[in-house]
Design an enzyme around this catalytic site. Sequence first.
Site, PDB file in Angstrom:
ATOM      1  N   ARG A   1     -62.548 -66.726 -37.412  1.00 20.58           N
ATOM      2  CA  ARG A   1     -61.259 -66.023 -37.437  1.00 20.58           C
ATOM      3  C   ARG A   1     -61.399 -64.767 -38.297  1.00 20.58           C
ATOM      4  NH1 ARG A   1     -56.485 -70.379 -38.424  1.00 20.58           N
ATOM      5  NH2 ARG A   1     -55.363 -68.406 -38.611  1.00 20.58           N
TER       6      ARG A   1
ATOM      7  N   ASP B   1     -60.574 -61.106 -40.053  1.00 20.56           N
ATOM      8  CA  ASP B   1     -59.417 -60.525 -40.721  1.00 20.56           C
ATOM      9  C   ASP B   1     -58.972 -59.236 -40.023  1.00 20.56           C
ATOM     10  OD1 ASP B   1     -59.484 -62.512 -42.650  1.00 20.56           O
ATOM     11  OD2 ASP B   1     -60.714 -61.338 -44.028  1.00 20.56           O
TER      12      ASP B   1
ATOM     13  N   TYR C   1     -73.038 -61.630 -39.361  1.00 22.88           N
ATOM     14  CA  TYR C   1     -72.248 -60.412 -39.497  1.00 22.88           C
ATOM     15  C   TYR C   1     -73.150 -59.248 -39.896  1.00 22.88           C
ATOM     16  CZ  TYR C   1     -67.707 -62.850 -39.534  1.00 22.88           C
ATOM     17  OH  TYR C   1     -66.593 -63.571 -39.193  1.00 22.88           O
TER      18      TYR C   1
ATOM     19  N   ARG D   1     -67.237 -59.504 -47.349  1.00 22.50           N
ATOM     20  CA  ARG D   1     -66.788 -58.248 -47.948  1.00 22.50           C
ATOM     21  C   ARG D   1     -66.898 -58.272 -49.470  1.00 22.50           C
ATOM     22  NH1 ARG D   1     -61.106 -58.114 -45.397  1.00 22.50           N
ATOM     23  NH2 ARG D   1     -60.819 -56.328 -46.783  1.00 22.50           N
TER      24      ARG D   1
END
Length: 281
Positions: free
Chosen positions: A60, A62, A123, A211
């Site tokens: 999921r 952001d 990622y 992040r």
Amino acid sequence: MTDDPAPGFVRVRLDLSYDGADFSGWARQRERRTVQGELEDAIRTVLRLDEPVELTVAGRTDAGVHARGQVAHVDLPEAVWAAERDRLRRRLAGRLPWDVRVWRAVQAPPGFNARFSAIWRRYAYRVADHPGGVDPLLRGHVLWHDRPLDVAAMNVAADLLLGEHDFAAYCKKREGATTIRTLLDLRWERTAGDIAVATVRADAFCHNMVRALVGALLLVGDGHRPPGFPGEVLAGRVRHSAVNVVRPHGLTLEEVGYPPDDQLAARNLASRNLRTLPGCP
């Protein structure tokens, strides 16, 4: 416990990508535009379904985060799937907005769950440190850092974070959820155009984890902190005021990994167990 589709339904795997700039994240929200909302509405419309559909997703993302290799599944009536399977992608391409695409729609093997059967997610985070800024054509996918970055130093720091740890210091805590994760890969490489790309792969990620990790490593790259700093933050298990959660637009979900088909059901079941570290209750 079973995760099989209801009788008369078939599970369909969707491979998709999206530009996250104009979405309020993946998960459906009232009065906000989301990837899940657009996809579920499009599927229901093109298949002329009487009831809403519900997608389950591998990760999921952001608000503002992109995806190139996202995976989701949806359970559809067998008769509808049999009639529409060969033209579903084309029909969705005509109904979906420009910033989300479905590249593959296939019947999933037994035991498949897009979220719980996954064994890793990969990622990429892209940062430019050219003193003039970011190429305007890449601005929606690359963060600008206004100081030169030492990629070698960032990789030294990254190596200290690999393995299974409690990443509470790098996560936004959610009630009832564990912050224990296994970080499989974390490395930086230079590409053309003064862009440094972080590849981050783990069995799963908690909220803001990538992040925040990038934020800590940038402090090392520009000389504000020594290479041991991100590891010290990790060991402390609490958020550090110096570590910023970098902006979302530099982050892209690139790929989701799954085990062989005969191991999907076992992985699905194992992933639902709450994790603890050795020696912890």
